[in-house]
Enzyme design. Structure first.
Site, PDB file in Angstrom:
ATOM      1  N   ILE A 180       0.858  -1.181   0.000  1.00  0.00           N
ATOM      2  CA  ILE A 180       0.000   0.000   0.000  1.00  0.00           C
ATOM      3  C   ILE A 180       0.894   1.231   0.000  1.00  0.00           C
ATOM      4  O   ILE A 180       1.623   1.477   0.965  1.00  0.00           O
ATOM      5  CB  ILE A 180      -0.958  -0.010   1.203  1.00  0.00           C
ATOM      6  CG1 ILE A 180      -1.915  -1.194   1.055  1.00  0.00           C
ATOM      7  CG2 ILE A 180      -1.731   1.300   1.307  1.00  0.00           C
ATOM      8  CD1 ILE A 180      -2.836  -1.410   2.221  1.00  0.00           C
ATOM      9  N   ARG A 194       4.424   6.785  -4.752  1.00  0.00           N
ATOM     10  CA  ARG A 194       5.384   7.067  -3.681  1.00  0.00           C
ATOM     11  C   ARG A 194       5.664   5.787  -2.892  1.00  0.00           C
ATOM     12  O   ARG A 194       4.911   5.393  -2.010  1.00  0.00           O
ATOM     13  CB  ARG A 194       4.849   8.151  -2.749  1.00  0.00           C
ATOM     14  CG  ARG A 194       5.801   8.497  -1.620  1.00  0.00           C
ATOM     15  CD  ARG A 194       5.083   9.303  -0.551  1.00  0.00           C
ATOM     16  NE  ARG A 194       5.835   9.335   0.680  1.00  0.00           N
ATOM     17  CZ  ARG A 194       5.837   8.378   1.603  1.00  0.00           C
ATOM     18  NH1 ARG A 194       5.114   7.285   1.438  1.00  0.00           N
ATOM     19  NH2 ARG A 194       6.548   8.499   2.701  1.00  0.00           N
ATOM     20  N   TRP A 195       6.760   5.146  -3.243  1.00  0.00           N
ATOM     21  CA  TRP A 195       7.182   3.976  -2.468  1.00  0.00           C
ATOM     22  C   TRP A 195       8.634   4.178  -2.024  1.00  0.00           C
ATOM     23  O   TRP A 195       9.447   4.738  -2.736  1.00  0.00           O
ATOM     24  CB  TRP A 195       7.012   2.683  -3.244  1.00  0.00           C
ATOM     25  CG  TRP A 195       7.577   2.637  -4.630  1.00  0.00           C
ATOM     26  CD1 TRP A 195       8.664   3.309  -5.126  1.00  0.00           C
ATOM     27  CD2 TRP A 195       7.068   1.865  -5.724  1.00  0.00           C
ATOM     28  NE1 TRP A 195       8.872   2.995  -6.440  1.00  0.00           N
ATOM     29  CE2 TRP A 195       7.917   2.113  -6.841  1.00  0.00           C
ATOM     30  CE3 TRP A 195       6.016   0.976  -5.877  1.00  0.00           C
ATOM     31  CZ2 TRP A 195       7.716   1.512  -8.074  1.00  0.00           C
ATOM     32  CZ3 TRP A 195       5.815   0.373  -7.105  1.00  0.00           C
ATOM     33  CH2 TRP A 195       6.655   0.642  -8.183  1.00  0.00           C
ATOM     34  N   GLY A 200       8.561  -3.622  -1.191  1.00  0.00           N
ATOM     35  CA  GLY A 200       8.518  -4.663  -2.209  1.00  0.00           C
ATOM     36  C   GLY A 200       8.287  -4.148  -3.613  1.00  0.00           C
ATOM     37  O   GLY A 200       8.920  -4.602  -4.574  1.00  0.00           O
ATOM     38  N   GLU A 243       1.198 -12.473  -0.506  1.00  0.00           N
ATOM     39  CA  GLU A 243       0.136 -11.893   0.325  1.00  0.00           C
ATOM     40  C   GLU A 243      -1.211 -12.510  -0.006  1.00  0.00           C
ATOM     41  O   GLU A 243      -2.088 -12.602   0.861  1.00  0.00           O
ATOM     42  CB  GLU A 243       0.087 -10.375   0.139  1.00  0.00           C
ATOM     43  CG  GLU A 243       1.210  -9.611   0.813  1.00  0.00           C
ATOM     44  CD  GLU A 243       2.470  -9.494  -0.019  1.00  0.00           C
ATOM     45  OE1 GLU A 243       3.421  -8.847   0.434  1.00  0.00           O
ATOM     46  OE2 GLU A 243       2.506 -10.069  -1.128  1.00  0.00           O
ATOM     47  N   ASP A 314       1.117  14.043   6.643  1.00  0.00           N
ATOM     48  CA  ASP A 314       1.485  12.638   6.776  1.00  0.00           C
ATOM     49  C   ASP A 314       1.158  12.109   8.161  1.00  0.00           C
ATOM     50  O   ASP A 314       0.685  12.838   9.027  1.00  0.00           O
ATOM     51  CB  ASP A 314       2.980  12.461   6.466  1.00  0.00           C
ATOM     52  CG  ASP A 314       3.288  11.100   5.882  1.00  0.00           C
ATOM     53  OD1 ASP A 314       3.395  10.141   6.659  1.00  0.00           O
ATOM     54  OD2 ASP A 314       3.405  11.001   4.647  1.00  0.00           O
TER      55      ASP A 314
END
EC number: 4.1.1.98
Length: 514
Positions: A180, A194-195, A200, A243, A314
């Protein structure tokens, strides 16, 4: 209970009085956040805004918020009756990560059965047709502004897609990764993905860019999957386990998936909405050149379309810095008939991620005990942004033991590499009770002797308090009783009332008029 899809879960919540339908008109811009925040802080129900207003007009679909706004609803979503039962989920994950040697034939058969269920019986089931593809938007019909994406805070640069289940696969991986990551809309068909680099999806993209430079990287984003699949994406699942498989274990039945229309990725068949597309090479005609504001650093040379993301409010309670991330070009949007848009906000704790952290804390304890069996309990206080501060109680066995535990926690799980502060206490202290923790810190610690400082360690890039983005300090606080070698002084003995006296007072209590 187990739930087939999101709608099945919502029906159960409504029967339990844990879902409130709101028919009054509510704007996706700021109003929805303020309502959801007040309800979450009061421990209230999930909210279904049936008359959402988006861009000053009625939205095409209802908006679901605060779905996991209490630890109990998180437990229900994972198929448990209460939060305490999530320890069993943690035990299962610990066994899958590092199976212990069987203690006999019966135990060996049980472990084989468990592994068979996880790795084979619960492998996802592919179906030919699915509810998530009942409606398809393609070409000019792809318009992200038609989705009621929330604008959460006044200083946010744009609306924010916050509950998208991002599905990727690396070039050498058999399993798909679900994560997510928040996404910023850039236009009718583009989102900034945005990771963080250790997650992963980012690792899959890195491997793809190295193996197939200049080739588009396929991605799908599912909104409104069943609760087990959503929560599986935020749980520390072993790298060998999908998952989807873990969600099947939680649900007690295989996760149904369907092949995406434009790639080989599989998406949850019952999802409410699915976005399909790619991260495009920078020289692709559909890519947009990066715009570098005056004074800003240029984007990294990835060879792919990049854009400057943020600022957004955030989970820290602050607006974050801008940074460069890849751009997701949406080729098509598929959905169920009469879809539900699943949304959330992040802000100063408590927020929904903080509540998830409280519930998942129970999952972490067995995982940590597998590596550090001396751990009695472990707590991530939500006011510590769910991961920046940890309190752990241990069965202390030797001088220096607390320091070993500190460095072990910083190393055991990726989830704790960004934990800034660790407080270690003895087993007689409840790490979830601040009155006890503060008592231990003020009576069992010397600030110089019992403080461990680590420089130049990995830190969340959102942590603006660190001197350098992504790199900063850590502090360990040893609030345990000190052993020979750690002190030369006679150590204090805690005060306890005689048990016989306590029993006598218990017996006379009702006669005291107190």
């Amino acid at each position: 209970m187990k739930y087939r899809d999101l709608r099945d879960f919502l029906a159960q919540l409504e029967r339990q009085g844990e879902l409130k339908r709101i028919t009054a008109p509510v704007s996706t811009r700021l109003e929805m956040t303020e309502i959801a925040d007040r309800v979450l802080r009061a421990g209230g129900p999930a909210l279904l805004f049936e008359n959402a207003r988006h861009n000053d007009a009625p939205a095409d679909m209802p908006v679901l918020a605060n779905l996991f706004g209490t630890p109990r609803r998180v437990a229900w979503g994972m198929g448990a009756d209460d939060v305490g039962a999530l320890r069993e989920t943690g035990e299962l994950l610990a066994s899958l990560r590092e199976p212990e040697a069987p203690k006999g034939l019966r135990d060996a058969l049980a472990k084989v059965s468990m592994l068979k269920a996880a790795l084979w019986d619960m492998s996802p089931k592919t179906v030919r047709s699915a509810a998530c593809q009942e409606i398809v938007w393609e070409g000019a019909d792809v318009e992200l502004s038609r989705l009621p994406i929330q604008t959460c805070w006044p200083g946010d640069v744009a609306p924010l897609l916050a509950w998208g289940l991002v599905i990727t696969r690396g070039p050498n991986a058999r399993r798909q990764n679900l994560g997510i990551y928040r996404q910023q809309p850039l236009g009718p068909n583009k989102l900034i993905m945005r990771w963080l680099s250790h997650r992963g999806g980012a690792l899959d993209f890195r491997d793809h860019a190295q193996a197939h430079p200049g080739k588009p990287f396929p991605i799908t984003v599912a909104l409104g999957a069943d609760p087990a699949t959503i929560l599986g994406a935020v749980t520390p699942v072993p790298d060998t386990l999908s998952e989807y498989q873990f969600a099947g274990l939680l649900r007690g039945s295989r996760t149904e998936v369907v092949k995406a229309l434009g790639s080989d990725l599989s998406v949850p068949a019952s999802a409410e909405i699915v976005l399909e597309g790619h991260l495009l090479p920078a020289d692709d005609p559909r890519a947009v050149a990066a715009v570098v504001p005056e004074g800003a650093n240029p984007p990294p040379a990835t060879g792919y379309e990049m854009a400057l993301e943020g600022p957004y409010g955030d989970h820290t309670g602050y607006y974050n810095e801008q940074d460069w991330f890849p751009v997701f070009t949406v080729d098509r949007i598929t959905m169920r008939r009469n879809p539900i848009y699943h949304s959330t906000y992040t802000g100063k704790p408590p927020d929904e991620p903080a509540v998830l952290g409280v519930a998942l804390n129970e999952v972490f304890v067995p995982l940590l005990r597998r590596q550090l069996p001396e751990i009695v309990d472990f707590y991530l206080p939500p006011e510590g942004c769910s991961y920046r501060l940890a309190v752990v109680s241990i069965r202390k066995q030797y001088a220096g033991h607390a320091k070993r535990v500190m460095f072990g926690l910083w190393s055991v799980l990726r989830q704790f590499m960004y934990t800034k502060f660790i407080v270690v206490v003895d087993e007689d202290i409840d790490p979830r009770d601040w009155t006890e923790v503060v008592w231990a810190m003020t009576t069992r610690m010397d600030p110089v002797r019992d403080t461990v400082l680590v420089e130049n360690a990995p830190i969340d890039y959102l942590d603006f308090a660190s001197p350098v983005s992504g790199l900063g300090g850590k502090m360990g606080l040893d609030a345990t009783n000190k052993w020979p070698g750690e002190t030369s002084r006679e150590w204090g003995t805690p005060i306890h009332m005689d048990e016989a006296v306590k029993r006598r007072v218990d017996a006379m209590w009702d006669t005291l008029g107190l």
